[in-house]
Scaffold this motif. Structure first.
Motif, PDB file in Angstrom:
ATOM      1  N   CYS A  14       1.089  -3.294 -10.544  1.00  0.00           N
ATOM      2  CA  CYS A  14       0.125  -2.360 -10.487  1.00  0.00           C
ATOM      3  C   CYS A  14      -1.200  -2.913 -11.190  1.00  0.00           C
ATOM      4  O   CYS A  14      -2.198  -2.509 -10.555  1.00  0.00           O
ATOM      5  CB  CYS A  14       0.796  -1.190 -11.612  1.00  0.00           C
ATOM      6  N   ASN A  17      -2.471  -5.153  -8.317  1.00  0.00           N
ATOM      7  CA  ASN A  17      -2.949  -4.424  -7.133  1.00  0.00           C
ATOM      8  C   ASN A  17      -4.519  -3.564  -7.587  1.00  0.00           C
ATOM      9  O   ASN A  17      -5.225  -3.453  -6.776  1.00  0.00           O
ATOM     10  CB  ASN A  17      -1.867  -3.318  -6.851  1.00  0.00           C
ATOM     11  N   SER A  18      -4.464  -3.163  -8.752  1.00  0.00           N
ATOM     12  CA  SER A  18      -5.538  -2.312  -9.456  1.00  0.00           C
ATOM     13  C   SER A  18      -6.902  -3.131  -9.060  1.00  0.00           C
ATOM     14  O   SER A  18      -7.857  -2.819  -8.990  1.00  0.00           O
ATOM     15  CB  SER A  18      -5.158  -1.844 -10.730  1.00  0.00           C
ATOM     16  N   SER A  22      -9.940  -2.700  -6.750  1.00  0.00           N
ATOM     17  CA  SER A  22     -11.077  -2.627  -7.282  1.00  0.00           C
ATOM     18  C   SER A  22     -12.164  -3.373  -6.670  1.00  0.00           C
ATOM     19  O   SER A  22     -13.351  -2.904  -6.379  1.00  0.00           O
ATOM     20  CB  SER A  22     -11.231  -2.673  -8.870  1.00  0.00           C
ATOM     21  N   ILE A  59      -0.455   1.446  -8.313  1.00  0.00           N
ATOM     22  CA  ILE A  59      -1.772   1.210  -8.983  1.00  0.00           C
ATOM     23  C   ILE A  59      -2.042   1.958 -10.224  1.00  0.00           C
ATOM     24  O   ILE A  59      -1.358   2.978 -10.430  1.00  0.00           O
ATOM     25  CB  ILE A  59      -2.826   1.379  -7.966  1.00  0.00           C
ATOM     26  N   TYR A  60      -2.764   1.801 -11.000  1.00  0.00           N
ATOM     27  CA  TYR A  60      -3.590   2.424 -12.030  1.00  0.00           C
ATOM     28  C   TYR A  60      -4.647   3.106 -11.604  1.00  0.00           C
ATOM     29  O   TYR A  60      -5.844   2.357 -11.843  1.00  0.00           O
ATOM     30  CB  TYR A  60      -3.413   1.710 -13.242  1.00  0.00           C
ATOM     31  N   PRO A  61      -4.774   4.438 -11.199  1.00  0.00           N
ATOM     32  CA  PRO A  61      -6.065   4.911 -10.593  1.00  0.00           C
ATOM     33  C   PRO A  61      -7.256   4.789 -11.638  1.00  0.00           C
ATOM     34  O   PRO A  61      -8.498   4.447 -11.274  1.00  0.00           O
ATOM     35  CB  PRO A  61      -5.658   6.488 -10.319  1.00  0.00           C
ATOM     36  N   VAL A  64      -8.547   1.195 -11.739  1.00  0.00           N
ATOM     37  CA  VAL A  64      -9.183   1.141 -10.131  1.00  0.00           C
ATOM     38  C   VAL A  64     -10.684   1.567 -10.654  1.00  0.00           C
ATOM     39  O   VAL A  64     -11.849   1.056 -10.397  1.00  0.00           O
ATOM     40  CB  VAL A  64      -8.412   1.576  -9.254  1.00  0.00           C
ATOM     41  N   GLY A 106     -11.466   7.894 -10.782  1.00  0.00           N
ATOM     42  CA  GLY A 106     -10.298   7.248 -11.421  1.00  0.00           C
ATOM     43  C   GLY A 106      -9.438   8.182 -12.071  1.00  0.00           C
ATOM     44  O   GLY A 106      -8.142   8.341 -12.238  1.00  0.00           O
ATOM     45  N   THR A 110      -5.892   9.807 -11.761  1.00  0.00           N
ATOM     46  CA  THR A 110      -4.552   9.854 -12.578  1.00  0.00           C
ATOM     47  C   THR A 110      -4.120  10.971 -12.853  1.00  0.00           C
ATOM     48  O   THR A 110      -2.811  11.302 -12.913  1.00  0.00           O
ATOM     49  CB  THR A 110      -5.228   9.071 -13.878  1.00  0.00           C
TER      50      THR A 110
END
Length: 420
Positions: A14, A17-18, A22, A59-61, A64, A106, A110
């Motif tokens: 995650c 990917n984040s 970004s 991912i962690y919005p 990001v 973001g 979340t």
């Protein structure tokens, strides 16, 4: 322990990917315009971040949003700083509110997960519009640029960008489904080939079992006829008993094979063109794996649906593999199928080494082979063409072969459609 390891692994994925998304978002964010002749910016990065949030779960919005916002503001500021040669702090601060837009995007991403709203395209569209409009309102409030005309442009822009995002989402889903369908078709084709080989082996095993049954009967008959000759009758009875045991073992194997393939996903009928397509794919992969410069062409003159398609798979596989083994570099194999006067005609021809005339009468005999392993010297089993002949006998079909050591070999198979 395993759960902790899985959690750590997912966290790493995650985070990776984040950061990656970004960077991508901040790059696309450099394509932007200034509406209202002001410092307010409308960029393409918003389209990308909404699409990413809609299609990606790992991912962690918030990360990001924060990372993309900081990178976007920094890159824009540095770009303007370099191009204008004006080294004022105001230039960097001019783009700081852009970071606020992405940070709040973001936060919203979340709290309200877009990847969980993508089951309904309407819900996704409305969520994307709300995200876009809300974040832009926050940005213009920070910039102290709020007005009715600005709000109208923000709403229209949000509607347009959400439409683009949803269109991209639908295209992405269509491509994903197409790839999944292609993979399923490939697995289905491979399954058909595998099952056809199992059926061919089972057919041959059944024939061997029938032959063993005849041997057992003949041996027992000899035992009955020669009871007075103790040594002869004992041997005859031993042969009958051994044949009986082997037959029982064969029966167990056959039952196991039948049970194995009973629940395999099978179509009731398959067309000749579908059979040719499946075999074409597998044969070309085989040729690629052995790095051979052999060309193979498949042609169906007129199509037809048949029920006993596994038999055709087995026949074609054996004939084509024989043709490949007879070919060298730059040789060509031609496979054709057509329907003529209620008969299926299949031909497999090659311009390879050919078969010597004095050998031709024996090529369908069980165990007969001219092929051997060059490294070990071990002979081939010689059951491939025997398989073909047995299958064709069962289908009331015939096979003809013409061969020339200079021009190659051609096998022609004729099967009544009523048998298929």
């Amino acid at each position: 322990m395993k759960d902790k390891m899985k959690l750590t692994s997912r966290t790493k994925v995650c985070l990776k990917n984040s950061i990656l998304f970004s960077i991508v978002i901040s790059i696309f964010a450099q394509i932007y315009i200034y509406p209202f002749n002001s410092k307010f910016v409308l960029g393409i990065g918003v389209v990308v971040i909404g699409f990413v949030f809609a299609v990606t779960e790992n991912i962690y919005p918030f990360i990001v949003g924060v990372t993309a916002g900081i990178l976007t503001a920094f890159i824009r500021g540095m770009g303007l700083l370099i191009s204008s040669h004006n080294y004022s702090n105001d230039i960097i601060l001019q783009f700081a509110p852009a970071a606020i837009f992405y940070i709040f995007y973001g936060i919203f991403g979340t709290i309200f997960s877009l990847s969980k709203k993508n089951e309904s395209i309407i819900r996704l569209y409305m969520a994307l519009v709300c995200f876009d409009v809300a974040c832009n309102i926050i940005e213009i409030l920070v910039r102290n640029m709020f007005s009715v005309s600005t709000l109208k442009v923000i709403i229209v822009t949000g509607l347009i960008r959400a439409f683009i995002q949803c269109t991209a989402f639908l295209i992405y889903n269509y491509q994903k489904l197409y790839i999944k369908k292609s993979e399923h078709q490939k697995r289905y084709a491979e399954l058909n080939l595998m099952v056809s080989k199992i059926y061919a082996e089972a057919f041959y095993l059944q024939k061997s079992t029938d032959d063993l049954n005849n041997v057992m009967k003949e041996a027992y008959y000899l035992y009955e006829m020669n009871k007075s000759k103790s040594e002869f009758s004992t041997k005859a009875l031993a042969i009958a008993q051994n044949a009986h045991e082997i037959r029982k073992n064969n029966d167990r194997v056959l039952r196991g094979i039948n049970e194995l393939v009973k629940n395999v996903e099978k179509a009731e009928y398959m067309t000749i063109s579908e059979i040719f397509s499946i075999i074409s794919d597998s044969t070309k992969r085989l040729i690629d794996n052995i790095n051979a410069q052999i060309y193979i062409k498949f042609k169906v003159e007129n199509d037809y649906s048949i029920k006993r398609y596994y038999d055709i798979f087995a026949i074609l596989n054996n004939l084509i593999i024989n043709a490949i083994e007879a070919c060298k570099e730059n040789n060509t194999i031609n496979v054709t199928g057509e329907i003529s006067e209620k008969i299926l005609l299949i031909s497999v021809s090659d311009d390879g080494t050919g078969v010597e005339e004095d050998i031709l009468p024996y090529i369908f005999n069980i165990g007969f082979s001219t092929k051997f392993d060059e490294n070990t010297g071990a002979m081939s089993t010689g059951i491939g063409l025997c398989h073909v002949k047995n299958l064709l006998d069962d289908l009331q079909g015939i096979i003809e072969v013409n061969s020339d050591t200079r021009k190659g070999t051609k096998f022609t198979v004729s099967i009544p459609l009523t048998s298929l």
